[in-house]
Design an enzyme around this catalytic site. Structure first.
Site, mmCIF file in Angstrom:
data_model
loop_
_atom_site.group_PDB
_atom_site.id
_atom_site.type_symbol
_atom_site.label_atom_id
_atom_site.label_comp_id
_atom_site.label_asym_id
_atom_site.label_seq_id
_atom_site.Cartn_x
_atom_site.Cartn_y
_atom_site.Cartn_z
ATOM 1 C CG ASP A 50 -1.998 1.035 1.208
ATOM 2 O OD1 ASP A 50 -2.789 1.152 0.286
ATOM 3 O OD2 ASP A 50 -1.963 2.171 2.135
ATOM 4 C CG HIS A 53 -13.897 -0.352 -13.213
ATOM 5 N ND1 HIS A 53 -13.447 -1.703 -12.893
ATOM 6 C CD2 HIS A 53 -15.151 -0.462 -13.043
ATOM 7 C CE1 HIS A 53 -14.334 -2.443 -12.583
ATOM 8 N NE2 HIS A 53 -15.515 -1.842 -12.631
ATOM 9 C CD GLU A 62 -19.281 -1.613 -18.700
ATOM 10 O OE1 GLU A 62 -18.579 -1.993 -18.995
ATOM 11 O OE2 GLU A 62 -19.753 -0.331 -18.386
ATOM 12 C CG ASN A 72 -22.317 -1.138 -6.767
ATOM 13 O OD1 ASN A 72 -22.332 -0.073 -5.901
ATOM 14 N ND2 ASN A 72 -23.318 -1.966 -7.223
ATOM 15 C CB VAL A 122 -24.372 5.993 -19.365
ATOM 16 C CG1 VAL A 122 -24.525 7.707 -19.283
ATOM 17 C CG2 VAL A 122 -23.150 5.823 -20.593
ATOM 18 C CE1 TYR A 132 -6.704 -2.324 0.494
ATOM 19 C CE2 TYR A 132 -5.672 -0.711 -1.029
ATOM 20 C CZ TYR A 132 -5.779 -1.388 0.337
ATOM 21 O OH TYR A 132 -4.909 -0.894 1.117
#
Length: 715
Positions: free
Chosen positions: A296, A450, A402, A453, A400, A659
């Site tokens: 990290d 990117h 994909e 979610n 918007v 991550y």
């Protein structure tokens, strides 16, 4: 001047008092490396024989001490356990000698004070903390626990219950919480903390306040009856073990250590702590978690290199105000960058605002922010149905649907509305950035950004460089991601980029297991036991099976040799039956809403029946083979991404998986997993499953590494 070193100075103050100041030369923060510990030993010896009547301890930097120097840990921990114990006892002798100085000590905690830094503060008689500072003992996050007397002193200062919570959680504590728990004696404004601590020291040396009894209690046995001790420690061990899980032993071991040394005075208690510390230091978990911390730090240095000439990002915009757009808008505004949230209709705008408002309400309910901060954040999100204010935007993120055609159209339209030099980014998860850039007049100002979610929780942002993306564009987006509180990793363009490219071979292994008749709930439970936050079937439901089907087609087109299925998969049949996962309440599982409004996973017999319909075989597969058939394709694809130059280093690849996907942190990442397995052993494992297809075939370079006993990480 009483003492002048590279990390510590001591100077005289009035009335026989002195001030010890931590100020490590050449570093932005103070930390306990071996040199600073040696200086503390020299200082303590000198002070013990001096005429000083009282000592103030301060920091010349913004923080107090961030902890021990973790870059020294791996070499130190490579020693035999007995030598680690000896070394830690030598360090503890320094802290104990400081604690035993023949005069009172008061520390002014002006900023971040963690790990060894807080253990230093605990060795002082009194602690004064600024309102903006944070204190804590986060060592369990590295697979170890406090080793400079932290488990001993904190349990005596705050009581066992508070010490258990502080140490087992590894959390940072605010000044209010630290004062409430008794960990500090006073709280001051930042600008007054040093002076307030000095005035407190004067009161002690004048006899207004005592310190010897306070010191004696800190060095004594823990004040608990046998029944109280059993209640405190046994209850905590069960609770913490359930929460931490079997793969993270250090929180429970810390509690066991406190229980063992509860009836000992300081020096014997510290010996118990040291022995347990060394035991944890030798675990693979500690080695891997410390490695992740160092990775990290490396990635932060890489990001700093990317952003050295980054343009300012003072105004952002997001195109598409759905769940994802609302999440991006929330994160940007919450971290201080105003953002325009544009959609083509009012319904979309309301959906985005609802998502941002929901996240803010939850933050208020958890006590993370107050209503004033909530209002301030909402005011930073400006909804828009037109491009009216886009001439002020520095970075615009397209989020918007994909679909390449839709994205190209939206991106080309937005480019015309942005000012000269503004950066345009696409939040695509799979579509080629180079291909999307063909719709733009200035592809050099375009890249991928990117998000994962849910945006507010997932720390990773992939910054994807297309063939014509400029360094300035990358710098701007990396800088913006950092302002949003994210960890950006720059990758090169390919189908799926880094994380999704590596994820879909894992899903491919899963599809083949289902094709062989293996029960998906068995697989999920096994992989969760292995260390994943959720198994592959549950993960597909969370991602969205319709989303997965679309991404699978992109991956199959890009890598037909290993990502094309020659049969109808369980995911295909779920899609045909419109079982899209959590988004419509049914996928591999069915979902109801619990009392907190969260989706609750339940077994669905219909899903099992559908999966059985497409199973072509009925093969007995062992638990270990299930793990291998899922992990090998993922690990091999990570190797390919490194070899293909999609990602620049093993550190970035492994941290991206942790991550972005929730790869089990205690394993260190896919490449570290191969290293720990042994390259030759891993190659032999691949060969056992090569009959299953290209997903299991090691690369030529990996075969060479096997022959030369190479590793991805230097030993």
């Amino acid at each position: 001047m009483i003492y002048q070193g590279d990390g510590i100075t001591v100077k005289e103050r009035d009335d026989g008092l002195a001030e010890l100041t931590f100020d490590l030369k050449g570093e932005s923060v103070n930390k306990f490396n071996q040199a600073t510990l040696q200086e503390l030993k020299e200082v303590t010896t000198e002070l013990a024989s001096s005429k000083v009547k009282g000592l103030l301890v301060t920091s010349a930097k913004e923080g107090f001490i961030v902890g021990a120097d973790i870059t020294e840990f791996l070499g130190w921990f490579d020693q035999e356990e007995e030598q680690i114990v000896a070394d830690i006892l030598d360090a503890n002798a320094i802290f104990s000698a400081f604690e035993d100085l023949p005069f009172p000590t008061v520390v002014a905690i002006n900023g971040i004070c963690l790990g060894g830094g807080f253990e230093m503060a605990l060795a002082c008689d009194y602690r004064v903390m600024s309102k903006t500072a944070k204190v804590g003992l986060p060592e369990v996050k590295l697979g170890i626990y406090p080793g400079f007397g932290g488990t001993v002193r904190l349990s005596r200062v705050t009581g066992a219950d508070n010490a258990i919570e502080w140490i087992a959680s590894g959390s940072e504590k605010s000044a209010d919480q630290a004062f409430k728990d008794g960990a500090v004696d006073a709280v001051s404004e930042l600008e007054a903390v040093n002076e307030d601590a000095y005035q407190l020291l004067k009161k002690i040396t004048s006899g207004e306040l005592e310190y010897e009894q306070k010191r004696a209690e800190k060095k004594a046995k823990l004040k608990l009856s046998p029944i109280e001790s059993m209640m405190a420690f046994e209850t905590a061990k069960g609770f913490v073990a359930a929460k931490a899980g079997k793969h993270y032993p250090s929180p429970v071991e810390a509690i066991k250590s406190m229980q063992k040394h509860a009836n000992f005075e300081r020096d014997k208690a510290i010996a118990v702590e040291a022995k347990g510390f060394a035991k944890m230091a030798k675990t693979p978990v500690a080695k891997n978690l410390i490695g992740l911390f160092l990775n990290d730090q490396k990635i932060k240095r890489i990001a700093k290199h990317h952003t050295k000439d980054a343009p300012e990002v003072n105004q952002a915009a997001v195109l598409g105000a759905g769940i994802m757009g609302g999440g991006i808008a929330y994160q940007s505004a919450y971290k201080g960058t105003p953002i325009l949230m544009k959609d083509i209709n009012e319904d979309g705008i309301q959906l985005g605002l609802k998502e941002a408002s929901k996240l803010l309400v939850k933050a208020v309910e958890r006590g993370k922010i107050d209503t004033a901060k909530m209002a301030e954040t909402l005011c930073k999100i400006r909804p828009a149905l037109s491009y009216g204010e886009f001439e002020n935007v520095d970075v615009c993120v397209e989020a918007v649907v994909e679909n390449p055609a839709v994205k190209k159209s939206v991106l080309a339209e937005a480019e015309q509305q942005l000012k000269e030099g503004a950066v345009l980014a696409s939040n695509t998860s799979t579509i080629s950035i180079t291909e999307l850039a063909t719709a733009l007049q200035k592809p050099e100002n375009f890249c991928g950004m990117h998000f994962f979610n849910p945006v507010h929780r997932m720390p990773l942002v992939e910054v994807i460089r297309g063939e014509k993306t400029s360094d300035r564009t990358v710098a701007a987006v990396v800088s913006y991601a950092q302002k949003m509180g994210k960890t950006p990793i720059v990758v090169n363009d390919c189908p799926g980029f880094l994380v999704n490219r590596i994820l879909f071979p894992y899903f491919g292994g899963f599809a083949a297991l289902l094709n062989d008749g293996v029960d998906f709930e068995r697989i999920d439970k096994l992989m969760e036991k292995f260390g994943w936050p959720m198994g592959p079937a549950y993960l597909m439901d969370v991602v969205g099976i319709d989303t997965g089907i679309h991404a699978q087609k992109v991956m199959a087109a890009g890598f037909p040799d290993r990502m094309t299925h020659g049969y109808k998969t369980a995911m295909d049949v779920m899609f045909e039956q419109q079982r899209f996962g959590q988004k419509n309440g049914k996928g591999f599982y069915q979902y109801s809403v619990d009392k907190k409004g969260k989706p609750k996973k339940e077994t669905d017999s219909e899903a099992h029946a559908l999966v059985r319909q497409v199973a072509q075989n009925s093969v007995e597969v062992s638990d270990q083979d299930i793990v291998n058939r899922l992990m090998i394709p993922m690990c091999l694809e990570t190797v390919r991404c490194l070899e293909d130059g999609i990602v620049a280093s093993p550190a970035e690849a492994d941290l991206g998986l942790i991550y972005g996907l929730g790869f089990p942190p205690f394993l260190g990442g896919a490449l570290k997993y191969i290293d720990d397995t042994g390259i030759s052993e891993f190659v032999d494992l691949c060969k056992q499953f090569e009959h299953l297809g290209a997903l299991y075939q090691p690369t030529e370079k990996l075969l060479e590494m096997s022959e030369t006993n190479s590793t991805f990480y230097a030993q």
